[in-house]
Design a protein around this motif. Structure first.
Motif, mmCIF file in Angstrom:
data_model
loop_
_atom_site.group_PDB
_atom_site.id
_atom_site.type_symbol
_atom_site.label_atom_id
_atom_site.label_comp_id
_atom_site.label_asym_id
_atom_site.label_seq_id
_atom_site.Cartn_x
_atom_site.Cartn_y
_atom_site.Cartn_z
ATOM 1 N N ARG A 150 -41.669 -29.105 -126.276
ATOM 2 C CA ARG A 150 -40.198 -29.056 -126.209
ATOM 3 C C ARG A 150 -39.715 -27.673 -125.739
ATOM 4 O O ARG A 150 -38.678 -27.554 -125.101
ATOM 5 N N VAL A 151 -40.468 -26.638 -126.110
ATOM 6 C CA VAL A 151 -40.112 -25.296 -125.634
ATOM 7 C C VAL A 151 -40.495 -25.140 -124.151
ATOM 8 O O VAL A 151 -39.784 -24.517 -123.374
ATOM 9 N N LEU A 152 -41.624 -25.732 -123.786
ATOM 10 C CA LEU A 152 -42.116 -25.571 -122.409
ATOM 11 C C LEU A 152 -41.232 -26.253 -121.366
ATOM 12 O O LEU A 152 -40.984 -25.697 -120.294
ATOM 13 N N HIS A 153 -40.742 -27.450 -121.711
ATOM 14 C CA HIS A 153 -40.077 -28.253 -120.674
ATOM 15 C C HIS A 153 -38.864 -27.596 -120.021
ATOM 16 O O HIS A 153 -38.783 -27.559 -118.790
ATOM 17 N N PRO A 154 -37.918 -27.066 -120.823
ATOM 18 C CA PRO A 154 -36.790 -26.413 -120.129
ATOM 19 C C PRO A 154 -37.236 -25.227 -119.277
ATOM 20 O O PRO A 154 -36.632 -24.951 -118.230
ATOM 21 N N LEU A 155 -38.291 -24.558 -119.714
ATOM 22 C CA LEU A 155 -38.777 -23.416 -118.930
ATOM 23 C C LEU A 155 -39.351 -23.887 -117.604
ATOM 24 O O LEU A 155 -39.075 -23.324 -116.547
ATOM 25 N N ILE A 156 -40.167 -24.939 -117.682
ATOM 26 C CA ILE A 156 -40.759 -25.486 -116.460
ATOM 27 C C ILE A 156 -39.650 -25.953 -115.518
ATOM 28 O O ILE A 156 -39.660 -25.664 -114.322
ATOM 29 N N ASP A 157 -38.656 -26.631 -116.093
ATOM 30 C CA ASP A 157 -37.547 -27.132 -115.263
ATOM 31 C C ASP A 157 -36.732 -26.001 -114.651
ATOM 32 O O ASP A 157 -36.114 -26.172 -113.600
ATOM 33 N N SER A 158 -36.704 -24.863 -115.344
ATOM 34 C CA SER A 158 -35.845 -23.771 -114.861
ATOM 35 C C SER A 158 -36.433 -23.077 -113.636
ATOM 36 O O SER A 158 -35.786 -22.264 -113.007
ATOM 37 N N PHE A 159 -37.692 -23.415 -113.310
ATOM 38 C CA PHE A 159 -38.343 -22.677 -112.222
ATOM 39 C C PHE A 159 -37.650 -22.875 -110.877
ATOM 40 O O PHE A 159 -37.534 -21.937 -110.090
ATOM 41 N N SER A 160 -37.165 -24.091 -110.615
ATOM 42 C CA SER A 160 -36.526 -24.280 -109.303
ATOM 43 C C SER A 160 -35.239 -23.460 -109.223
ATOM 44 O O SER A 160 -34.938 -22.862 -108.185
ATOM 45 N N THR A 161 -34.498 -23.394 -110.344
ATOM 46 C CA THR A 161 -33.326 -22.512 -110.375
ATOM 47 C C THR A 161 -33.771 -21.061 -110.239
ATOM 48 O O THR A 161 -33.188 -20.287 -109.480
ATOM 49 N N GLY A 162 -34.810 -20.722 -111.006
ATOM 50 C CA GLY A 162 -35.293 -19.345 -111.017
ATOM 51 C C GLY A 162 -35.723 -18.890 -109.636
ATOM 52 O O GLY A 162 -35.428 -17.782 -109.202
ATOM 53 N N ASN A 163 -36.402 -19.785 -108.965
ATOM 54 C CA ASN A 163 -36.869 -19.480 -107.626
ATOM 55 C C ASN A 163 -35.692 -19.276 -106.679
ATOM 56 O O ASN A 163 -35.690 -18.377 -105.849
ATOM 57 N N ALA A 164 -34.679 -20.126 -106.865
ATOM 58 C CA ALA A 164 -33.486 -20.022 -106.020
ATOM 59 C C ALA A 164 -32.757 -18.707 -106.279
ATOM 60 O O ALA A 164 -32.256 -18.075 -105.361
ATOM 61 N N ILE A 165 -32.739 -18.298 -107.560
ATOM 62 C CA ILE A 165 -32.066 -17.045 -107.899
ATOM 63 C C ILE A 165 -32.760 -15.891 -107.200
ATOM 64 O O ILE A 165 -32.138 -14.987 -106.655
ATOM 65 N N LYS A 166 -34.076 -15.954 -107.213
ATOM 66 C CA LYS A 166 -34.836 -14.847 -106.658
ATOM 67 C C LYS A 166 -34.805 -14.855 -105.126
ATOM 68 O O LYS A 166 -34.641 -13.819 -104.498
ATOM 69 N N ASN A 167 -34.970 -16.007 -104.547
ATOM 70 C CA ASN A 167 -35.135 -16.060 -103.089
ATOM 71 C C ASN A 167 -33.917 -16.570 -102.343
ATOM 72 O O ASN A 167 -33.942 -16.675 -101.122
ATOM 73 N N GLY A 168 -32.859 -16.903 -103.067
ATOM 74 C CA GLY A 168 -31.668 -17.434 -102.408
ATOM 75 C C GLY A 168 -31.594 -18.941 -102.579
ATOM 76 O O GLY A 168 -32.608 -19.627 -102.538
ATOM 77 N N ILE A 169 -30.380 -19.442 -102.747
ATOM 78 C CA ILE A 169 -30.192 -20.875 -102.964
ATOM 79 C C ILE A 169 -30.170 -21.556 -101.599
ATOM 80 O O ILE A 169 -29.259 -21.324 -100.797
ATOM 81 N N PRO A 170 -31.174 -22.378 -101.299
ATOM 82 C CA PRO A 170 -31.208 -23.008 -99.983
ATOM 83 C C PRO A 170 -30.043 -23.982 -99.820
ATOM 84 O O PRO A 170 -29.962 -24.978 -100.524
ATOM 85 N N THR A 171 -29.143 -23.647 -98.907
ATOM 86 C CA THR A 171 -27.913 -24.410 -98.719
ATOM 87 C C THR A 171 -27.858 -24.858 -97.274
ATOM 88 O O THR A 171 -27.748 -24.036 -96.365
#
Ligand SMILES: Nc1nc2c(ncn2[C@@H]2O[C@H](COP(=O)(O)OP(=O)(O)OP(=O)(O)O)[C@@H](O)[C@H]2O)c(=O)[nH]1
Ligand SMILES: [Mg+2]
Length: 458
Positions: free
Chosen positions: A201-222
């Motif tokens: 239960r702790v892992l899942h939101p973290l795993i899910d946050s990676f796509s947001t996290g990646n977008a934050i770091k590298n830019g939100i592909p728009t």
């Protein structure tokens, strides 16, 4: 506290500046600096005090006037004795000082070596150490916030506690193995199962946050998509304020993908102009359209742009349907507002039955409204908004996923009544990944590869 051999490096950016700061850390850092310092005796000063003085060559000539700040172990960044020397920001002075410090027994620091020592001395765990690098590299509000949350302990503290509880269970399961054929159960299965569910239960939101996290770091592909001649390239140019893409009234002008970055409200967007969507008229256009579709699949956000002047109501309906089917968050944007009247606008709004952001790309009108719509679309994502822990690092993501998979196997094994040795095996894998994530299990290779990504002086 571990005090390693003294190291020295420039801590501020290389190049000319008003002030530069050099950092000396390790066993004897204060004594070494004191050897070349004229002013108060630094070896007699208490921690967290700053002292004005001069740095001298062996012949007594002055290199520079400086301020030396003394930090005594363990109350410093590295938990070692540290002196920070603020000098004038000249390349020549910096080289002179470093030469003097090395002559007195310090060695030049490797990239990331200060942070590596801080990690080895338990100042923080590996996730936090990596956040130091991210924090320094952060160039947008959101990436700064994500790094800061991780630096403050973020998710790794919580995972460490859960890992410790899991270790206790594994010990019991392995004890059962020692009893071989006898049918004993030391590890309470229901409790173990619950613990594994809690960890997942702790892992899942973290795993899910990676796509947001990646977008934050590298830019939100728009991605900007729409029919040929809708004005996509005009819009890209208007938002970027440069003539990046070719604009013409010939449909099918853009045939390849064009990208650039745009900052809105502290968020980094990666704007992507594409070939207009239609039945291709030649092979090159077909390739371009295939790329558009690929970009749309990879995008986090879609700007669907249509030509308000020329689109037929039925085409608009079909377009909305199509973009909805892609399942991506999108903004419906009507272009060429300058060329239409209120009646037509109302007609299209009635057909669309959803919010249209109206702009004129050619006249650069209402672009602020579009920018606001873009940033609020992204900010409704709670992870960005609340500053909760977001995974931005691919290494973390891999360990989190691997832990989760091992636990999933362990749980299904438990449910189908596997023998303790099978159970112990999956649990060991989970522990290994959790440990590597936070740095409780490390290898020198791993540490070297992580810290070498830092720059010198960190
Ligand atoms: N009146 C008006 N014309 C516009 C506007 N925006 C773009 N145009 C014109 O529309 C035509 C097509 O613009 P582009 O930006 O090349 O269109 P595109 O969507 O990139 O087209 P393709 O690359 O062929 O898919 C050009 O002649 C532009 O000058 C606008 O806001 N108002
Ligand atoms: Mg174009």
């Amino acid at each position: 506290m571990l005090q390693l051999e003294p190291i020295a490096a420039l801590a501020t950016a290389p190049g000319i500046g008003a002030i530069a700061v050099l950092r000396v850390s390790g066993e004897g850092a204060i004594e070494i600096t004191n050897q070349i310092f004229r002013g108060k005796d630094l070896t007699k000063q208490t921690s967290h005090t700053a002292h004005f003085g001069t740095l001298r060559n062996p012949d007594g000539s002055i290199i520079d006037e400086v301020v030396a700040t003394v930090f005594r172990a363990p109350k410093s960044f590295t938990k070692e004795d540290v002196v920070e020397i603020s000098c004038h920001g000249s390349e020549f002075i910096i080289q002179q000082i470093l030469r003097r410090l090395t002559a007195e027994g310090a060695r030049l620091a490797r990239p990331g070596e200060f942070t590596q020592r801080a990690f080895l001395n338990g100042q923080f765990d590996l996730v936090q150490a990596e956040a130091v690098a991210d924090l320094i590299a952060s160039d947008s509000d959101a990436s700064h916030r994500a790094a800061l949350t991780q630096l403050r302990g973020g998710f790794s503290k919580q995972l460490k506690t859960l890992r410790q509880q899991l270790i206790d269970f594994v010990a019991l399961v392995e004890l059962e193995l020692d009893f071989g054929e006898e049918d004993v159960e030391f590890a309470h299965r229901a409790q173990l199962r619950q613990l594994m569910l809690d960890i997942r239960r702790v892992l899942h939101p973290l795993i899910d946050s990676f796509s947001t996290g990646n977008a934050i770091k590298n830019g939100i592909p728009t991605v900007i998509v729409g029919k040929p001649n809708a004005g996509k390239s005009t819009l890209l140019n208007a938002l970027l304020n440069e003539e990046k893409a070719i604009v013409s009234d010939i449909p099918g002008t853009t045939r390849d993908v064009i990208e650039d970055e745009l900052f809105i409200d502290g968020l980094r967007f990666r704007l992507i102009d594409t070939a207009g969507l239609r039945q291709a008229t030649d092979q090159i256009e077909a390739i371009g359209i295939e790329r558009t579709q690929q970009k749309m699949r990879d995008a986090a956000l879609v700007i669907y742009l249509f030509d308000g002047k020329n689109i037929l109501p039925a085409e608009l309906e079909a377009a909305i349907h199509e973009v909805q089917e892609s399942g991506k968050p999108y903004l419906l944007v009507g272009n060429k507002l300058d060329a239409i009247d209120a009646t037509r606008r109302q007609l299209l709004e009635a057909v669309a039955q959803e919010k249209i952001v109206w702009i004129s790309a050619a006249q650069q009108a209402h672009l602020d409204e579009l920018k606001t719509a873009l940033s609020s679309r992204v900010r409704t994502d709670t992870a960005v908004q609340t500053g909760s822990a977001v995974v931005t690092n691919a290494r973390h993501y891999e360990h989190l996923t691997a832990t989760d998979e091992a636990l999933a196997r362990a749980i299904s094994g438990l449910d189908s009544g596997v023998t303790p040795d099978w159970l112990a095996m999956d649990l060991r894998v989970a522990l290994q990944h959790l440990g590597e994530l936070t740095g409780e299990i490390t290898t020198d290779d791993l540490l070297d590869s992580i810290f070498s990504k830092f720059c010198i002086g960190k």
